[in-house]
Write a protein that holds these residues in place. Structure first.
Motif, PDB file in Angstrom:
ATOM      1  N   SER A 365       0.855  -1.043  -0.446  1.00  0.00           N
ATOM      2  CA  SER A 365      -0.251  -0.051   0.202  1.00  0.00           C
ATOM      3  C   SER A 365       1.017   0.934  -0.391  1.00  0.00           C
ATOM      4  N   SER A 366       0.452   2.021  -0.730  1.00  0.00           N
ATOM      5  CA  SER A 366       1.787   3.528  -0.913  1.00  0.00           C
ATOM      6  C   SER A 366       1.107   4.380   0.871  1.00  0.00           C
ATOM      7  N   ILE A 367       0.182   3.561   1.464  1.00  0.00           N
ATOM      8  CA  ILE A 367      -0.165   4.600   2.472  1.00  0.00           C
ATOM      9  C   ILE A 367       0.901   4.278   3.490  1.00  0.00           C
ATOM     10  N   ASP A 368       0.893   4.866   4.650  1.00  0.00           N
ATOM     11  CA  ASP A 368       2.260   4.865   6.306  1.00  0.00           C
ATOM     12  C   ASP A 368       1.308   3.182   6.920  1.00  0.00           C
ATOM     13  N   GLU A 369       2.186   2.131   6.246  1.00  0.00           N
ATOM     14  CA  GLU A 369       1.555   1.339   6.831  1.00  0.00           C
ATOM     15  C   GLU A 369       2.937  -0.362   6.443  1.00  0.00           C
ATOM     16  N   TYR A 370       2.972  -1.136   7.178  1.00  0.00           N
ATOM     17  CA  TYR A 370       3.872  -1.992   7.192  1.00  0.00           C
ATOM     18  C   TYR A 370       3.807  -3.553   7.080  1.00  0.00           C
ATOM     19  N   PHE A 371       4.073  -3.767   6.155  1.00  0.00           N
ATOM     20  CA  PHE A 371       3.682  -5.652   6.695  1.00  0.00           C
ATOM     21  C   PHE A 371       4.999  -6.184   7.665  1.00  0.00           C
ATOM     22  N   TRP A 372       5.050  -6.543   9.055  1.00  0.00           N
ATOM     23  CA  TRP A 372       6.049  -6.975  10.103  1.00  0.00           C
ATOM     24  C   TRP A 372       5.332  -9.034  10.169  1.00  0.00           C
ATOM     25  N   GLY A 373       6.384  -9.471  10.237  1.00  0.00           N
ATOM     26  CA  GLY A 373       6.645 -10.432  10.532  1.00  0.00           C
ATOM     27  C   GLY A 373       7.551 -11.504  11.237  1.00  0.00           C
ATOM     28  N   LYS A 374       7.776 -12.657  12.106  1.00  0.00           N
ATOM     29  CA  LYS A 374       8.689 -12.793  13.297  1.00  0.00           C
ATOM     30  C   LYS A 374       9.652 -13.637  12.555  1.00  0.00           C
ATOM     31  N   ALA A 375      10.134 -13.775  13.181  1.00  0.00           N
ATOM     32  CA  ALA A 375      12.337 -13.957  12.427  1.00  0.00           C
ATOM     33  C   ALA A 375      11.761 -15.150  11.378  1.00  0.00           C
ATOM     34  N   PRO A 376      12.270 -14.618   9.692  1.00  0.00           N
ATOM     35  CA  PRO A 376      12.248 -15.193   9.250  1.00  0.00           C
ATOM     36  C   PRO A 376      13.251 -16.743   8.355  1.00  0.00           C
ATOM     37  N   SER A 377      12.799 -17.449   7.850  1.00  0.00           N
ATOM     38  CA  SER A 377      13.898 -18.944   8.011  1.00  0.00           C
ATOM     39  C   SER A 377      13.950 -18.810   6.446  1.00  0.00           C
ATOM     40  N   THR A 378      14.971 -19.497   6.339  1.00  0.00           N
ATOM     41  CA  THR A 378      15.608 -19.518   4.862  1.00  0.00           C
ATOM     42  C   THR A 378      14.568 -20.181   3.959  1.00  0.00           C
ATOM     43  N   GLY A 379      14.038 -19.661   3.092  1.00  0.00           N
ATOM     44  CA  GLY A 379      13.501 -20.282   1.545  1.00  0.00           C
ATOM     45  C   GLY A 379      12.060 -19.945   2.076  1.00  0.00           C
ATOM     46  N   ASP A 380      11.864 -18.232   3.595  1.00  0.00           N
ATOM     47  CA  ASP A 380      10.311 -17.946   3.752  1.00  0.00           C
ATOM     48  C   ASP A 380      10.009 -16.469   2.416  1.00  0.00           C
ATOM     49  N   PHE A 381       9.004 -16.535   2.387  1.00  0.00           N
ATOM     50  CA  PHE A 381       8.770 -15.442   0.855  1.00  0.00           C
ATOM     51  C   PHE A 381       7.760 -14.242   1.227  1.00  0.00           C
ATOM     52  N   TYR A 382       8.054 -13.791   0.654  1.00  0.00           N
ATOM     53  CA  TYR A 382       6.883 -12.416   0.408  1.00  0.00           C
ATOM     54  C   TYR A 382       6.319 -12.255  -0.938  1.00  0.00           C
ATOM     55  N   GLY A 383       5.010 -13.367  -1.400  1.00  0.00           N
ATOM     56  CA  GLY A 383       4.741 -13.037  -3.119  1.00  0.00           C
ATOM     57  C   GLY A 383       3.267 -12.186  -3.223  1.00  0.00           C
ATOM     58  N   ILE A 384       3.738 -11.902  -4.555  1.00  0.00           N
ATOM     59  CA  ILE A 384       2.648 -10.964  -5.308  1.00  0.00           C
ATOM     60  C   ILE A 384       1.635 -11.371  -6.467  1.00  0.00           C
TER      61      ILE A 384
END
Length: 486
Positions: A365-384
């Motif tokens: 989003s272009s709004i002032d906010e963000y994604f927050w995830g707990k400690a990621p591991s090898t192979g984790d992903f964020y997909g679009i």
């Protein structure tokens, strides 16, 4: 039912309750408080026919703009220091009524300062940072709200000399409301323990803005408020239009293009009469930027909708109040390189452990906010997964925030893919091309349309090494060059 009638009804009810000995005095007071609050809310929302007509009439052939006096009688008789009929005339100090409606009106109110004067630089910035095509769609209304006639005459002379062609072109108007049309500004309530002169200053400012808003109500489709000591981002109108288009179909009252004060706050012009009405009702209660928060909430927009980077920057060093120092700056402002991304429609998903409500959609989003995830591991992903195959010219991803600089992607890569498989909920690409690695938590690539030959269906951020710190994806920005023909 007018507000006056409603209050008389309340008083009648109180007399009735006083005769009822079975009720405690505290209960009666509580009931009155609740009822008064309800009446205030009703008065804000209910607009009688004469109010609507009074707000819509703009006299084009004279230098005055009459406000329906009945509006003020019913609105303020029991809520402020106004009394009797009020008939306001706007004096045109430079320029004439606009010959046609524009897309955006930019309003600013200015008073004499003890130190410094930035008004001319602000007007200059508005025009210099706009292209010839953008200038056709804007109107600038400057209200000289000081009662010092010598100062006003000097400012009008300076403005007329420096911006004569803009006045002739019909995109710059300078107005003034005489002092006799203002409410009482002395002896007001000292809320928040403010000194008397501070209360007078901020109360008058509320009235200044209310008169300015009312004047601008029919000049354009949208309205943005600036202060008189502001610098603009280049092509800010194009950016504003892009944001408005992106919000089509969604409800909003205020869009914010700066996080400071009364700078860069955008409204639908049809809301201006109601906002002017609101500022006048509560002009002595609190500063205008606080009132704006209440106004937005009353119209059911509970959250701030602010866009980054900011389009407007505060440049004044001295405040208009007593010449006090005011060093506030918007650190999200970008003057030259500002370019709002396209971020075409897409489905977002991640296999990371999401913290609370900081879901994947907030990073895109272009709004002032963000994604927050707990400690990621090898192979984790964020997909679009884009709804349509696209050509991309530029990608920029920023992780971490100013107050959580360790929550960045320490080891990661960005990839784009083609050939979608799967159902709507589980769609993904069969093949991916790696574009590069993240550096210091960020990734940026340009001229992508010349580097990737296929139509892009997917994009993903891939974690290449586990980390102990959590991950904030602050923003994902995608610029498109064209939509592929299917």
């Amino acid at each position: 039912v007018t507000l006056l009638d409603a209050f008389l009804h309340v008083r009648h009810n109180l007399k009735y309750f006083d005769k009822m000995r079975c009720l405690r005095k505290r209960s009666a007071v509580s009931f009155l408080g609740v009822l008064v609050i309800c009446l205030l809310f009703m008065n804000l929302y209910i607009e009688d026919g004469y109010v609507l007509e009074g707000d819509k009439q703009l006299i084009r052939e004279t230098a005055t703009h009459q406000l329906n006096p009945e509006r003020y009688v019913h609105t303020f008789k029991d809520l402020s220091n106004f009394s009797g009929s009020i008939n306001i005339s706007y004096r045109y100090l430079a320029g004439t009524p606009l010959p046609r409606k524009r897309y955006l009106t930019i309003g600013l109110s200015s008073v004499k300062r003890k130190k410094g004067n930035y008004l001319l630089e602000t007007i200059k910035s508005i025009f210099e940072q706009s292209s010839y095509e953008e200038l056709k769609e804007i109107a600038v209304v400057v209200q000289l709200a000081d009662f010092d006639s010598a100062w006003r005459e000097g400012m009008v002379q300076d403005i007329s000399q420096k911006f004569a062609h803009h006045i002739i072109a019909g995109r710059l108007i300078v107005i003034h409301v005489p002092e006799e049309y203002y409410p009482v500004l002395d002896g007001l309530k000292r809320n928040y323990n403010d000194p008397e002169d501070r209360v007078k200053f901020r109360s008058k400012q509320n009235v200044d803005y209310a008169f300015l808003l009312n004047f601008c109500a029919n000049l354009s489709d949208y309205y943005v408020m600036l202060e008189d000591d502001v610098r603009c981002s280049k092509n800010f109108l194009t950016a504003v239009k892009k944001v408005i288009t992106s919000r089509e179909g969604s409800y909003w009252v205020t869009l914010e293009f700066s996080k400071l004060g009364y700078i860069g706050k955008l409204y639908h012009s049809h809301d201006l009469p109601r906002l002017a009405h609101f500022l006048l009702m509560f002009y002595q209660e609190m500063p205008c930027d606080w009132l704006l928060i209440h106004f937005r909430g009353l119209l059911a927009q509970k959250e701030v909708i602010r866009f980054k980077p900011s389009l407007f920057q505060h440049m004044g060093y001295y405040s208009s109040y007593k010449g006090a120092e005011n060093k506030l700056k918007d650190d999200d402002f970008e003057e030259e390189s500002f370019d709002i991304p396209d971020n075409p429609p897409a489905n977002l998903h991640t296999n990371m452990n999401v913290f609370e409500n900081y879901e994947a959609s907030k990073a895109y989003s272009s709004i002032d906010e963000y994604f927050w995830g707990k400690a990621p591991s090898t192979g984790d992903f964020y997909g679009i997964v884009f709804e349509k195959p696209i050509k991309i010219s530029k990608i920029k991803v920023v992780t971490g925030t100013e107050d959580r600089q360790n929550d960045i992607l320490q080891h990661g890569a960005l990839e784009v893919g083609e050939k979608i498989v799967g159902s709507k909920k589980g769609r993904q690409c069969t093949t991916y091309l790696r574009l590069g690695e993240f550096k210091n938590g960020n990734f940026e690539i340009t001229d992508l349309e010349h580097k990737v030959l296929f139509d892009i269906n997917c994009m993903r951020i891939l974690v290449t090494k586990s980390q102990k710190e959590w991950l904030i994806i602050r923003s994902i920005s995608v610029w498109t060059s064209q939509t592929s023909i299917q």
